[in-house]
Design an enzyme around this catalytic site. Structure first.
Site, PDB file in Angstrom:
ATOM      1  N   HIS A 274       0.838  -1.193   0.000  1.00  0.00           N
ATOM      2  CA  HIS A 274       0.000   0.000   0.000  1.00  0.00           C
ATOM      3  C   HIS A 274       0.870   1.239   0.000  1.00  0.00           C
ATOM      4  CE1 HIS A 274      -3.296   2.707   0.914  1.00  0.00           C
ATOM      5  NE2 HIS A 274      -4.063   1.735   0.456  1.00  0.00           N
ATOM      6  N   ASP A 325      -7.938  -5.727  -0.555  1.00  0.00           N
ATOM      7  CA  ASP A 325      -8.362  -6.479  -1.741  1.00  0.00           C
ATOM      8  C   ASP A 325      -8.051  -7.975  -1.650  1.00  0.00           C
ATOM      9  OD1 ASP A 325      -9.468  -4.381  -3.268  1.00  0.00           O
ATOM     10  OD2 ASP A 325      -7.454  -3.629  -3.637  1.00  0.00           O
TER      11      ASP A 325
HETATM   12  C1  LIG Z   1      -0.328  -0.615  -3.885  1.00  0.00           C
HETATM   13  C2  LIG Z   1       0.932  -0.342  -4.681  1.00  0.00           C
HETATM   14  C3  LIG Z   1       0.536   0.102  -6.088  1.00  0.00           C
HETATM   15  C4  LIG Z   1       1.717   0.767  -3.995  1.00  0.00           C
HETATM   16  O1  LIG Z   1       2.719   1.115  -4.868  1.00  0.00           O
HETATM   17  P1  LIG Z   1       3.910   2.117  -4.546  1.00  0.00           P
HETATM   18  O2  LIG Z   1       3.692   2.860  -3.312  1.00  0.00           O
HETATM   19  O3  LIG Z   1       4.134   2.896  -5.796  1.00  0.00           O
HETATM   20  O4  LIG Z   1       5.099   1.141  -4.275  1.00  0.00           O
HETATM   21  P2  LIG Z   1       6.059   0.513  -5.380  1.00  0.00           P
HETATM   22  O5  LIG Z   1       5.258  -0.146  -6.445  1.00  0.00           O
HETATM   23  O6  LIG Z   1       7.024   1.572  -5.807  1.00  0.00           O
HETATM   24  O7  LIG Z   1       6.778  -0.580  -4.521  1.00  0.00           O
HETATM   25  C5  LIG Z   1       7.857  -0.335  -3.619  1.00  0.00           C
HETATM   26  C6  LIG Z   1       8.659  -1.623  -3.487  1.00  0.00           C
HETATM   27  O8  LIG Z   1       7.831  -2.639  -2.947  1.00  0.00           O
HETATM   28  C7  LIG Z   1       7.639  -3.681  -3.912  1.00  0.00           C
HETATM   29  N1  LIG Z   1       6.238  -4.037  -3.904  1.00  0.00           N
HETATM   30  C8  LIG Z   1       5.197  -3.242  -3.576  1.00  0.00           C
HETATM   31  N2  LIG Z   1       4.057  -3.926  -3.684  1.00  0.00           N
HETATM   32  C9  LIG Z   1       4.404  -5.168  -4.078  1.00  0.00           C
HETATM   33  C10 LIG Z   1       3.658  -6.311  -4.360  1.00  0.00           C
HETATM   34  N3  LIG Z   1       2.325  -6.307  -4.245  1.00  0.00           N
HETATM   35  N4  LIG Z   1       4.308  -7.428  -4.751  1.00  0.00           N
HETATM   36  C11 LIG Z   1       5.631  -7.430  -4.862  1.00  0.00           C
HETATM   37  N5  LIG Z   1       6.413  -6.358  -4.612  1.00  0.00           N
HETATM   38  C12 LIG Z   1       5.781  -5.250  -4.220  1.00  0.00           C
HETATM   39  C13 LIG Z   1       8.030  -3.082  -5.244  1.00  0.00           C
HETATM   40  O9  LIG Z   1       8.430  -4.056  -6.178  1.00  0.00           O
HETATM   41  C14 LIG Z   1       9.138  -2.178  -4.818  1.00  0.00           C
HETATM   42  O10 LIG Z   1      10.272  -2.958  -4.555  1.00  0.00           O
HETATM   43  P3  LIG Z   1      11.743  -2.447  -4.941  1.00  0.00           P
HETATM   44  O11 LIG Z   1      11.925  -1.198  -4.160  1.00  0.00           O
HETATM   45  O12 LIG Z   1      12.596  -3.581  -4.534  1.00  0.00           O
HETATM   46  O13 LIG Z   1      11.703  -2.195  -6.411  1.00  0.00           O
HETATM   47  C15 LIG Z   1       1.810  -1.609  -4.745  1.00  0.00           C
HETATM   48  O14 LIG Z   1       2.071  -2.087  -3.443  1.00  0.00           O
HETATM   49  C16 LIG Z   1       1.189  -2.676  -5.594  1.00  0.00           C
HETATM   50  O15 LIG Z   1       1.349  -2.651  -6.832  1.00  0.00           O
HETATM   51  N6  LIG Z   1       0.449  -3.639  -4.986  1.00  0.00           N
HETATM   52  C17 LIG Z   1      -0.247  -4.657  -5.748  1.00  0.00           C
HETATM   53  C18 LIG Z   1      -1.548  -4.110  -6.296  1.00  0.00           C
HETATM   54  C19 LIG Z   1      -2.575  -3.926  -5.214  1.00  0.00           C
HETATM   55  O16 LIG Z   1      -2.792  -4.787  -4.385  1.00  0.00           O
HETATM   56  N7  LIG Z   1      -3.236  -2.779  -5.275  1.00  0.00           N
HETATM   57  C20 LIG Z   1      -4.312  -2.465  -4.346  1.00  0.00           C
HETATM   58  C21 LIG Z   1      -3.894  -1.387  -3.410  1.00  0.00           C
HETATM   59  S1  LIG Z   1      -5.122  -1.116  -2.159  1.00  0.00           S
END
Ligand SMILES: CC(C)(COP(=O)(O)OP(=O)(O)OC[C@H]1O[C@@H](n2cnc3c(N)ncnc32)[C@H](O)[C@@H]1OP(=O)(O)O)[C@@H](O)C(=O)NCCC(=O)NCCS
Length: 388
Positions: A274, A325
């Site tokens: 998140h 989710d």
């Molecule tokens: C929610 C979300 C978009 C937040 O994204 P964000 O704040 O931009 O964080 P990032 O995508 O930059 O992730 C930061 C780090 O955590 C990792 N990470 C974050 N969520 C992850 C996940 N669900 N699975 C694997 N790795 C994850 C990223 O790969 C990244 O790792 P790195 O620094 O080694 O490259 C992200 O956690 C995600 O894509 N989750 C899956 C989709 C989801 O469940 N969305 C519903 C949200 S309520």
């Protein structure tokens, strides 16, 4: 990085730029609050767990729109208004019939709400007319479950089931989906999940809806923006993707290897992580308990067991935790809800949060228009066609 023939400096950082707007304060709100230290979420100051446990989605929607919990008379009137407003015009049903059968229900919803605006009695009201916006908000909330279920049934070759005047939002959704009266337990779970999904501060879709109405556009346009933004798997679409993933894994004994392999291959695991929370998403903990309870009742603990393994590995390897989710996905699955409706259920709930945000934005509006950093080529003169 080379892009379109000129150089983008991927490594360059700028002091005033935060990619993805992480940590950027983009507004002031009184609607909801995430306490990052305690991982708790409040709507208008009330903990969301208390609302899910003791209240109802209708009380929650009222709270979000009007700012206070309703008293008994106000709640009765609100429920009656919702019941009156659940029907959608036949032209909208016809439009849903005209949609391609393979259209995702989220895209059907964009079609429905694009039309519904012009049927609203307050269509011509000024964008900042607070009372008209509240009336529109209630109509928008009331019609969501009707649009979701009508669109889905039509895509399955079935006739839509009209709303039932005596049922609340959660029960009506189930009734209009299956065409039969739902049991109390399923209604209660659905109602609690709608409450948990109703609002979540400046998330991507609420922010996008605020951007839309800040141009002095209308609430229905903002709702269409919200639906389009919620659809993506990094936001609301994660609940559907999480279920497909759980089905793909299949059993708890395969979950650890599957998760480690996915992480090794830098795959995003849907339903985890998140932007705002650091340690946990309290909505997920609440819903996990319910999802596991449903699993036990239905004699199917497979998905809860897979979830346990994934949660352990994700925390050990990446300090990542499930978001709302993840348990929502297998809770809905165990309740027999078709997977393509998981994100639309989120819409049914979130219409209340989006509407509250849009009303708040328009009550004290200023155009939202950020700046950007230009990394393109310098000024060059126009090259005539025969010299290109
Ligand atoms: C929610 C979300 C978009 C937040 O994204 P964000 O704040 O931009 O964080 P990032 O995508 O930059 O992730 C930061 C780090 O955590 C990792 N990470 C974050 N969520 C992850 C996940 N669900 N699975 C694997 N790795 C994850 C990223 O790969 C990244 O790792 P790195 O620094 O080694 O490259 C992200 O956690 C995600 O894509 N989750 C899956 C989709 C989801 O469940 N969305 C519903 C949200 S309520």
């Amino acid at each position: 990085m080379q892009k379109n023939g000129w150089t983008m400096s991927a490594e360059t950082t700028y002091p005033n730029y935060s990619p993805g707007l992480q940590g950027v304060v983009a507004g002031i709100t009184t609607i909801s609050h995430i306490d990052v230290d305690t991982s708790s979420l409040t709507y208008r100051g009330i903990n969301v767990h208390e609302l899910a446990e003791y209240g109802s989605f209708e009380e929650t929607a009222y709270l979000l729109i009007y700012g206070e919990l309703p008293n008994s008379a106000q709640l009765s009137e609100f429920r009656a208004t919702l019941a009156r407003e659940r029907q959608v015009p036949d032209a909208v049903i016809q439009a849903l019939r005209a949609c391609p059968k393979n259209m995702h229900p989220m895209d059907q919803l964009k079609v429905a709400y694009s039309m519904l605006g012009a049927f609203d009695a307050d269509y011509d009201a000024p964008a900042t007319d607070h009372d008209a916006n509240v009336r529109k908000a209630i109509r928008i909330i009331a019609k969501a479950a009707t649009c979701v279920t009508a669109g889905y049934r039509i895509s399955q070759g079935k006739e839509p089931v009209p709303p039932h005047a005596d049922l609340n939002t959660a029960a009506n959704f189930l009734y209009m989906l299956h065409g039969e009266m739902p049991d109390d337990y399923t209604v209660k779970v659905m109602d609690a999940s709608l409450t948990l999904y109703a609002e979540h501060t400046f998330n991507a879709s609420a922010f996008a809806a605020r951007v839309t109405v800040a141009t002095m556009s209308d609430l229905y346009s903002g709702i269409v923006t919200g639906i389009g933004t919620l659809k993506g798997p990094l936001h609301g679409g994660a609940n559907e993707e999480a279920m497909y993933m759980l089905m793909d894994i299949g059993s708890a004994d395969k979950a650890e290897a599957w998760t480690r392999d996915a992480l090794a291959n830098k795959k995003k695991i849907m339903g985890f992580g998140h932007r705002e929370y650091r340690k946990s998403d309290s909505r997920a903990a609440y819903l996990t308990k319910i999802a596991k309870e449903i699993g036990k009742m239905k004699g199917n603990t497979t998905y809860g067991d897979i979830a346990d393994v994934m949660e352990r590995v994700m925390w050990d390897e990446k300090n990542l935790f499930p978001n709302v989710d993840f348990p929502a996905a297998y809770a809905y699955y165990l309740l027999g809800i078709p997977i393509p409706l998981y994100t639309p259920i989120f819409v049914i709930a979130r219409t209340s949060g989006w509407a509250a945000h849009m009303i708040e934005q328009l009550d004290n509006n200023r155009l939202i228009r950020p700046s950007c950093i230009y990394e393109g080529r310098g000024v060059t003169s126009f090259t005539p066609m025969d010299q290109r």
